[in-house]
Scaffold this active site. Structure first.
Site, short mmCIF file in Angstrom:
data_model
loop_
_atom_site.label_atom_id
_atom_site.label_comp_id
_atom_site.label_asym_id
_atom_site.label_seq_id
_atom_site.Cartn_x
_atom_site.Cartn_y
_atom_site.Cartn_z
N GLY A 88 0.82 -1.22 0.00
CA GLY A 88 0.00 0.00 0.00
C GLY A 88 0.84 1.25 0.00
O GLY A 88 2.06 1.22 0.15
N GLY A 90 2.55 3.83 1.48
CA GLY A 90 3.06 4.14 2.81
C GLY A 90 3.59 5.55 2.93
O GLY A 90 3.84 6.05 4.02
N ARG A 91 3.79 6.19 1.80
CA ARG A 91 4.31 7.57 1.85
C ARG A 91 3.76 8.41 0.71
O ARG A 91 4.35 9.42 0.34
CB ARG A 91 5.83 7.56 1.78
CG ARG A 91 6.31 6.89 0.54
CD ARG A 91 7.73 7.16 0.24
NE ARG A 91 8.17 6.14 -0.71
CZ ARG A 91 9.35 6.09 -1.25
NH1 ARG A 91 10.22 6.99 -0.93
NH2 ARG A 91 9.66 5.14 -2.09
N LYS A 111 3.86 12.40 -3.27
CA LYS A 111 4.79 11.39 -2.75
C LYS A 111 5.62 12.05 -1.66
O LYS A 111 6.26 13.07 -1.90
CB LYS A 111 5.67 10.90 -3.90
CG LYS A 111 6.28 9.54 -3.67
CD LYS A 111 6.85 8.96 -4.95
CE LYS A 111 7.71 7.76 -4.67
NZ LYS A 111 8.27 7.18 -5.89
N ARG A 181 -1.53 -1.00 -9.76
CA ARG A 181 -0.36 -1.81 -10.08
C ARG A 181 -0.79 -3.27 -10.19
O ARG A 181 -1.90 -3.62 -9.75
CB ARG A 181 0.66 -1.69 -8.94
CG ARG A 181 1.02 -0.26 -8.64
CD ARG A 181 1.00 0.01 -7.13
NE ARG A 181 1.09 1.46 -6.87
CZ ARG A 181 2.22 2.15 -6.86
NH1 ARG A 181 3.35 1.51 -7.03
NH2 ARG A 181 2.22 3.44 -6.67
N ASP A 250 4.56 -4.61 -7.43
CA ASP A 250 3.91 -3.37 -6.97
C ASP A 250 4.47 -2.15 -7.69
O ASP A 250 3.96 -1.05 -7.52
CB ASP A 250 4.06 -3.20 -5.45
CG ASP A 250 5.51 -3.28 -5.00
OD1 ASP A 250 6.16 -4.31 -5.27
OD2 ASP A 250 6.00 -2.31 -4.40
N ASP A 260 7.58 4.46 -10.41
CA ASP A 260 8.41 4.26 -9.22
C ASP A 260 9.90 4.22 -9.56
O ASP A 260 10.52 3.15 -9.62
CB ASP A 260 7.97 3.01 -8.42
CG ASP A 260 6.72 3.31 -7.61
OD1 ASP A 260 6.18 4.43 -7.74
OD2 ASP A 260 6.28 2.44 -6.84
P1 AMP Z 1 9.00 1.31 -3.19
O1 AMP Z 1 10.34 0.81 -2.82
O2 AMP Z 1 8.96 2.78 -3.40
O3 AMP Z 1 8.37 0.58 -4.32
O4 AMP Z 1 8.08 1.07 -1.90
C1 AMP Z 1 7.75 -0.20 -1.41
C2 AMP Z 1 6.80 -0.06 -0.26
O5 AMP Z 1 7.41 0.62 0.83
C3 AMP Z 1 5.54 0.74 -0.57
O6 AMP Z 1 4.48 0.17 0.14
C4 AMP Z 1 5.87 2.11 -0.06
O7 AMP Z 1 4.72 2.86 0.26
C5 AMP Z 1 6.67 1.77 1.20
N1 AMP Z 1 7.58 2.86 1.59
C6 AMP Z 1 8.69 3.25 0.96
N2 AMP Z 1 9.27 4.28 1.61
C7 AMP Z 1 8.50 4.55 2.69
C8 AMP Z 1 8.57 5.50 3.76
N3 AMP Z 1 9.57 6.39 3.85
N4 AMP Z 1 7.59 5.47 4.68
C9 AMP Z 1 6.59 4.58 4.60
N5 AMP Z 1 6.47 3.67 3.64
C10 AMP Z 1 7.41 3.64 2.68
MG MG Z 2 6.73 1.31 -5.30
#
Ligand code: AMP
Ligand code: MG
Length: 489
Positions: A88, A90-91, A111, A181, A250, A260
Site C-alpha cells: 500500500g 506508505g508515503r 509522494k 499496479r 507493486d 516508481d
Molecule cells: P518502493 O520501494 O517505493 O516501491 O516502496 C515499497 C513499499 O514501501 C511501498 O508500500 C511504499 O509505500 C513503502 N515505503 C517506501 N518508503 C517509505 C517510507 N519512507 N515510509 C513509509 N512507507 C514507505
Molecule cells: Mg513502489
C-alpha cells in the site's frame, strides 16, 4: 485568485476496502523547487497560480482544495520474488483525478505526504535526493518518448527527516494515468475477494482500456492489452539502456507506464547484465533480465484474473497461458524493430537483425558507451570519416572496424535522407547520465539547484544537438562513473 483543479475522483468512489482516507502532513515551510508548466497546462491548471502561495499550499497538501479526496491506495506485491500481502501507499497519497485538455484522466499523487495506514516502520516521508531523481528521470523518459508517470512539481518541506543522517524533507507531485499496479490485483486475490477484483478490472478497463468494454471477454482483453503495453514498454527501456532496478509487481503499472523511479539508471558502457541497485545483490533486475521479469510479473497478474477468463478452469488456464505466451513475440518484435531503427537496418531481414546483435556483442566486449556509440553512428552514416571517432569508443577499436565495414555496406544499399533523419530520432544525444544526476543531487543537498535545473533543461530535448550542453553528452571519466544506485526510501 482561486485554483480550480476540477477533480473527478473515480478511485475514491470505489468501496472503502480499496484505500484508506488520510490527510497529508502539514509541511512547516514548503518551498517550490520546480514546477512543470507544460504539464500544468495539459492538466488545465494555471502554472502561475500553482506557483503562488496558495498554489504551493495546495501542491504540498497543506491546504488542499475542497474537491480533493486524499487516499492511500491498498496494494500487495512480490518484492524480489517474495509475496507481501499488504504494502500500500506508505508515503504517498492520491489527491484526486483530473481530466486534461487532451481528454485523458490523470491521477495527482503526493509522494512524501506523511504516514498512512500502510507506512509500517516508515516515516511516510521522502528525501530531497530521491524526489529530484524521480523528477529528472521521469521527465527525461517522457521526452525520450517512453510511457511514464510525470512530475508536476518538486518542493522542499522546510524540515529535516532522518535517513543515514539528517536530510531535507521533500515532496514530489506526481501525475499518472493510473496508480493501479499488478500488486493492486494481487491484494484482492490474496484475500479471495472476487467481487473487488471484478470491480477493479472494470475500473481499469473503463479508465485505461475503454476500447475493451465491448469485447467478447473484456477481462481476457485486459490481460492481453496489459501484456502488450508492458512488452512494448520494456523494449523501449532496453533500446535506451534503461534499468528500472526494482521491477517488483507493486512497481508495475496496469496502464503500462514506467512507475516508481528508485535505484534506476541508464547504462554508460554496455553490458547485457548490468546491475546498479545496491539492494539487487542477485541481479534479479539486471538490464537484460527485464523482459523475463516483466513476463514473470504478468503471470502473477494473470493468476489474479483467472476466474474471469472463461467458464471453467480448463478454458481459464488455456486463455491465460495463451496470453502469457504472446509476451515473447510482442517484446521481440518491438525490440528488434527498435534496434534496427537505431541502425537504419531492416527488422524483416534476418541478416540485419544479426548484424545489429553483433554490434551489441562487440560493444559488451569493448565496454563501449551505449548511448554514444549509437549516436555517433548517426554521424558515421553520413560521413564514414566519423568511423575514426566511433572506433575510439571501444576498448579494442578493431572490434568496431570489422562490424563497421559490414554495416556501411548494408546501410548504403538502403540509404535515403529520411532514413538518416530517422536515425537521429532513434538515438538520443542526451540521457540522464548517472554521474550527472548524482552531481545535480549533491549540489541540491547544499541548496544549489542550478545543476538540477540545467540537467532538466538539457533533457527536455534529448534528440536535438545542443552544442551549449555538449558536456552532458559525454560518458563519465573512470573516477566519475556511478556503479551503484540506491532506492528512494
Ligand atoms: P518502493 O520501494 O517505493 O516501491 O516502496 C515499497 C513499499 O514501501 C511501498 O508500500 C511504499 O509505500 C513503502 N515505503 C517506501 N518508503 C517509505 C517510507 N519512507 N515510509 C513509509 N512507507 C514507505
Ligand atoms: Mg513502489
Amino acid at each position: 485568485m482561486t485554483l480550480n483543479f476540477r477533480f473527478d475522483n473515480s478511485y475514491a468512489r470505489l468501496p472503502e476496502q480499496f484505500y484508506v482516507r488520510q490527510t497529508p502532513f502539514a509541511a512547516p515551510a514548503p518551498s517550490l523547487i520546480a514546477l512543470n508548466h507544460p504539464l500544468a497546462g495539459l492538466l488545465g491548471l494555471d502554472g502561475e497560480k500553482l506557483a503562488s502561495e496558495e498554489g504551493i499550499a495546495a501542491l504540498c497538501g497543506k491546504a488542499l482544495p475542497p474537491d480533493a479526496e486524499p487516499i492511500a491506495m491498498a496494494y500487495a506485491g512480490h518484492q524480489f520474488g517474495h509475496f507481501v500481502p499488504q504494502l500500500g501507499d506508505g508515503r504517498a497519497l492520491l489527491i484526486g483525478e483530473i481530466i486534461g485538455r487532451d481528454g485523458i484522466r490523470r491521477d495527482l499523487q503526493l509522494k512524501g505526504a506523511g504516514r498512512t495506514a500502510f507506512s509500517r516502520q516508515g516515516d511516510g516521508r521522502a528525501a530531497l535526493g530521491p524526489v529530484l531523481r524521480e523528477y529528472l528521470l521521469s521527465e527525461a523518459m517522457a521526452a525520450l518518448g517512453v510511457p511514464t508517470t510525470r512530475a508536476l512539481a518538486a518542493l522542499t518541506t522546510g524540515d529535516e527527516i532522518w535517513r543515514d543522517g539528517p536530510v531535507k524533507g521533500a515532496l514530489l507531485v506526481r501525475v499518472a494515468q493510473s496508480h493501479v499496479r499488478i500488486g493492486t490485483f494481487q491484494y484482492f486475490a490474496a484475500r479471495g475477494e472476487q467481487t473487488a477484483l471484478t470491480l477493479l478490472a472494470d475500473h481499469v478497463i473503463a479508465r485505461n482500456y475503454p476500447e475493451l468494454a465491448t469485447a467478447e471477454n473484456p477481462y481476457l482483453g485486459l490481460l492481453h492489452a496489459v501484456i502488450r503495453r508492458q512488452g512494448e514498454l520494456v523494449a523501449k527501456w532496453l533500446l535506451l539502456g534503461f534499468v528500472h532496478g526494482v521491477m517488483n509487481t507493486d512497481n508495475m503499472s496496469i496502464a503500462g507506464e514506467t512507475i516508481d523511479y528508485g535505484p534506476c539508471a541508464f547504462l554508460d558502457s554496455y553490458h547485457p547484465f548490468k546491475v546498479f541497485s545496491s539492494i539487487d545483490s542477485q541481479g534479479r533486475y539486471a538490464y537484460g533480465r527485464q523482459p523475463q521479469i516483466a513476463a514473470w510479473n504478468l503471470a502473477r497478474l494473470a493468476e489474479t484474473l483467472l476466474f474471469l477468463l472463461g467458464p471453467n478452469e480448463e478454458v481459464q488456464t488455456a486463455e491465460a497461458n495463451g496470453a502469457l505466451a504472446s509476451f515473447a513475440g510482442i517484446f521481440a518484435t518491438a525490440y528488434q524493430r527498435g534496434l534496427c531503427a537505431k541502425l537504419g537496418l531492416d527488422p524483416e531481414e534476418e541478416a540485419d537483425v544479426s548484424l545489429a546483435q553483433d554490434l551489441l556483442a562487440r560493444m559488451a566486449e569493448g565496454k563501449a558507451d551505449y548511448t554514444l556509440v549509437f549516436r555517433s553512428l548517426c554521424d558515421a552514416a553520413e560521413d564514414p570519416d566519423c568511423d575514426r571517432q566511433v572506433r575510439t569508443l571501444f576498448a579494442e577499436p578493431e572490434l568496431y572496424d570489422e562490424w563497421a565495414r559490414n554495416w556501411h555496406e548494408r546501410f548504403e544499399r538502403g540509404r535515403t535522407a529520411t532514413r538518416l533523419a530517422s536515425l537521429r530520432a532513434a538515438n538520443p544525444r542526451y540521457i540522464p547520465r548517472n554521474h550527472r544526476v548524482e552531481a545535480a543531487l549533491k549540489a541540491a543537498q547544499k541548496g544549489d539547484f542550478s545543476e538540477f535545473q540545467r540537467l532538466l533543461q538539457v533533457l527536455q530535448a534529448p534528440y536535438a544537438e545542443q552544442p551549449e550542453f555538449a558536456e552532458f553528452a559525454t560518458p563519465p571519466l573512470a573516477d566519475e562513473e556511478v556503479c551503484q544506485t540506491f532506492c528512494g526510501t
